[in-house]
Design a protein around this motif. Structure first.
Motif, mmCIF file in Angstrom:
data_model
loop_
_atom_site.group_PDB
_atom_site.id
_atom_site.type_symbol
_atom_site.label_atom_id
_atom_site.label_comp_id
_atom_site.label_asym_id
_atom_site.label_seq_id
_atom_site.Cartn_x
_atom_site.Cartn_y
_atom_site.Cartn_z
ATOM 1 N N UNK A 95 -3.367 61.168 -47.497
ATOM 2 C CA UNK A 95 -3.208 62.587 -47.817
ATOM 3 C C UNK A 95 -2.444 62.736 -49.134
ATOM 4 N N UNK A 96 -2.835 63.707 -49.933
ATOM 5 C CA UNK A 96 -2.004 64.032 -51.085
ATOM 6 C C UNK A 96 -1.219 65.313 -50.808
ATOM 7 N N UNK A 97 -0.056 65.366 -51.420
ATOM 8 C CA UNK A 97 0.886 66.457 -51.209
ATOM 9 C C UNK A 97 1.424 66.891 -52.562
ATOM 10 N N UNK A 98 1.471 68.178 -52.791
ATOM 11 C CA UNK A 98 1.998 68.730 -54.041
ATOM 12 C C UNK A 98 3.210 69.592 -53.714
ATOM 13 N N UNK A 99 4.298 69.345 -54.418
ATOM 14 C CA UNK A 99 5.530 70.109 -54.187
ATOM 15 C C UNK A 99 6.112 70.551 -55.515
ATOM 16 N N UNK A 100 6.476 71.825 -55.561
ATOM 17 C CA UNK A 100 7.260 72.359 -56.682
ATOM 18 C C UNK A 100 8.418 73.133 -56.073
ATOM 19 N N UNK A 101 9.597 72.958 -56.627
ATOM 20 C CA UNK A 101 10.780 73.610 -56.055
ATOM 21 C C UNK A 101 11.733 74.042 -57.152
ATOM 22 N N UNK A 102 12.453 75.094 -56.847
ATOM 23 C CA UNK A 102 13.476 75.590 -57.754
ATOM 24 C C UNK A 102 14.633 76.154 -56.961
ATOM 25 N N UNK A 103 15.443 76.898 -57.596
ATOM 26 C CA UNK A 103 16.597 77.475 -56.920
ATOM 27 C C UNK A 103 16.133 78.528 -55.924
ATOM 28 N N UNK A 104 16.151 78.208 -54.650
ATOM 29 C CA UNK A 104 15.801 79.156 -53.604
ATOM 30 C C UNK A 104 14.323 79.289 -53.300
ATOM 31 N N UNK A 105 13.497 78.452 -53.873
ATOM 32 C CA UNK A 105 12.062 78.521 -53.590
ATOM 33 C C UNK A 105 11.451 77.141 -53.594
ATOM 34 N N UNK A 106 10.348 77.021 -52.833
ATOM 35 C CA UNK A 106 9.600 75.773 -52.771
ATOM 36 C C UNK A 106 8.166 76.079 -52.374
ATOM 37 N N UNK A 107 7.245 75.422 -53.049
ATOM 38 C CA UNK A 107 5.840 75.488 -52.687
ATOM 39 C C UNK A 107 5.390 74.082 -52.318
ATOM 40 N N UNK A 108 4.665 73.971 -51.214
ATOM 41 C CA UNK A 108 4.314 72.681 -50.627
ATOM 42 C C UNK A 108 2.891 72.772 -50.108
ATOM 43 N N UNK A 109 2.000 71.952 -50.647
ATOM 44 C CA UNK A 109 0.588 72.007 -50.271
ATOM 45 C C UNK A 109 0.090 70.612 -49.906
ATOM 46 N N UNK A 110 -0.899 70.594 -48.982
ATOM 47 C CA UNK A 110 -1.482 69.340 -48.505
ATOM 48 C C UNK A 110 -2.992 69.371 -48.633
ATOM 49 N N UNK A 111 -3.545 68.204 -48.886
ATOM 50 C CA UNK A 111 -4.985 68.040 -48.821
ATOM 51 C C UNK A 111 -5.423 67.741 -47.399
ATOM 52 N N UNK A 112 -6.738 67.587 -47.223
ATOM 53 C CA UNK A 112 -7.298 67.398 -45.890
ATOM 54 C C UNK A 112 -7.336 65.925 -45.478
ATOM 55 N N UNK A 113 -7.134 65.043 -46.421
ATOM 56 C CA UNK A 113 -7.122 63.610 -46.128
ATOM 57 C C UNK A 113 -8.440 62.926 -46.414
#
Length: 120
Positions: A95-113
């Motif tokens: 699986x691939x995972x993409x994460x971006x984060x900052x002060x008080x926020x985070x985005x986290x996404x996953x593929x289907x594998x």
């Protein structure tokens, strides 16, 4: 709508190679650190390799060091996992995972594998 689409999995003999791709859309790819995880039947998901958003730093599980290489092409919105000298114990769904984060926020996404099977 954010999508991560993995490809490149399949059946390969021990000692062979595969290159997995993770194509991202709907996000600013250059802002995201990318990680490849895998999960074998009956086991927990484990981190395989990670790369920072700009691609300047990487990290690998001990079990794949020297055999796998993670990279990302921000111009193509794609992350890769080059897997060499594959072993039967590398068999898993990747699986691939993409994460971006900052002060008080985070985005986290996953593929289907994508399934990787190493067998003779």
């Amino acid at each position: 709508q954010v999508q991560l689409v993995e490809s490149g999995g399949g059946l390969v003999q021990p000692g062979g190679s595969l290159r997995l791709s993770c194509a991202a859309s709907g996000l600013t790819f250059s802002m995201y650190a990318m990680t490849w995880y895998r999960q074998a039947p009956g086991k927990e998901r484990e981190l395989v390799a990670a790369i920072t958003a700009a691609g300047g730093s990487t990290n690998y599980a001990d079990s794949v060091k020297g055999r796998f290489t993670i990279s990302k092409d921000n111009a193509k919105n794609t992350a890769y996992l080059q897997m060499n000298s594959l072993k039967p114990e590398d068999t898993a769904v990747y699986y691939c995972n993409a994460v971006a984060a900052g002060s008080g926020w985070e985005y986290d996404y996953w593929g289907q594998g994508t399934q990787v099977t190493v067998s003779s």
